[in-house]
Motif scaffolding. Structure first.
Motif, PDB file in Angstrom:
ATOM      1  N   HIS A  50      35.934  -7.574 -32.344  1.00 23.32           N
ATOM      2  CA  HIS A  50      36.899  -6.674 -32.942  1.00 23.32           C
ATOM      3  C   HIS A  50      38.042  -6.443 -31.978  1.00 23.32           C
ATOM      4  O   HIS A  50      37.838  -6.156 -30.811  1.00 23.32           O
ATOM      5  N   LEU A  51      39.232  -6.596 -32.487  1.00 22.81           N
ATOM      6  CA  LEU A  51      40.412  -6.392 -31.653  1.00 22.81           C
ATOM      7  C   LEU A  51      40.973  -5.008 -31.904  1.00 22.81           C
ATOM      8  O   LEU A  51      41.069  -4.556 -33.040  1.00 22.81           O
ATOM      9  N   LYS A  52      41.337  -4.401 -30.825  1.00 17.36           N
ATOM     10  CA  LYS A  52      41.981  -3.093 -30.971  1.00 17.36           C
ATOM     11  C   LYS A  52      43.421  -3.294 -31.417  1.00 17.36           C
ATOM     12  O   LYS A  52      44.056  -4.270 -31.039  1.00 17.36           O
ATOM     13  N   PRO A  53      43.938  -2.369 -32.171  1.00 19.55           N
ATOM     14  CA  PRO A  53      45.348  -2.478 -32.542  1.00 19.55           C
ATOM     15  C   PRO A  53      46.216  -2.511 -31.289  1.00 19.55           C
ATOM     16  O   PRO A  53      45.944  -1.814 -30.319  1.00 19.55           O
ATOM     17  N   SER A  54      47.215  -3.344 -31.308  1.00 15.57           N
ATOM     18  CA  SER A  54      48.118  -3.421 -30.168  1.00 15.57           C
ATOM     19  C   SER A  54      49.539  -3.469 -30.695  1.00 15.57           C
ATOM     20  O   SER A  54      49.761  -3.418 -31.897  1.00 15.57           O
ATOM     21  N   GLY A  60      45.012  -4.341 -35.612  1.00 11.11           N
ATOM     22  CA  GLY A  60      43.812  -4.829 -34.958  1.00 11.11           C
ATOM     23  C   GLY A  60      43.258  -5.946 -35.801  1.00 11.11           C
ATOM     24  O   GLY A  60      43.984  -6.546 -36.570  1.00 11.11           O
TER      25      GLY A  60
END
Ligand SMILES: [Zn+2]
Length: 109
Positions: A50-54, A60
């Motif tokens: 899972h990618l954090k919002p950036s 994300g």
């Protein structure tokens, strides 16, 4: 056993998976990790991250990524006879050490 060479895999080898959720599937070796006796195989043993919002990606998301597979669970697929095989080592006349297929006896390298 110094003669025992465990590392029969190389980058760009085609391998088949002997165990785990991708058992029976084949793929190409992208990277070998000698330290942990593992290899990354293209599109196999995928795990979701899972990618954090950036700033680039505000929502994300989920990234799928190959996880290393232990080499004892991988078998080289011979390019000549197209069977999963064991590889042996042979020294050529010019002293090059090459791998060969124990099934059809063809040099793999
Ligand atoms: Zn072969």
């Amino acid at each position: 056993m110094p003669e025992q060479r465990k590392f029969h895999l190389k980058k760009n080898d085609t391998v088949t998976v002997l165990a785990g959720k991708d058992k029976g599937k084949t793929g190409k070796v992208m990277r070998v990790i000698p330290k942990s006796n593992r290899a990354i195989v293209e599109k196999l043993n995928m795990a979701k991250r899972h990618l954090k919002p950036s700033q680039q990606n505000r929502q994300g998301g989920i990234l799928e990524k190959e996880m290393p597979i232990h080499i004892s669970n991988l078998k080289v697929v011979c390019t000549k006879c197209t069977d999963p095989t064991r590889v042996g080592y042979r020294v050529l006349e010019d002293n090059r050490k090459v791998r060969f297929c124990k099934k059809c006896n063809e040099i793999i390298d």
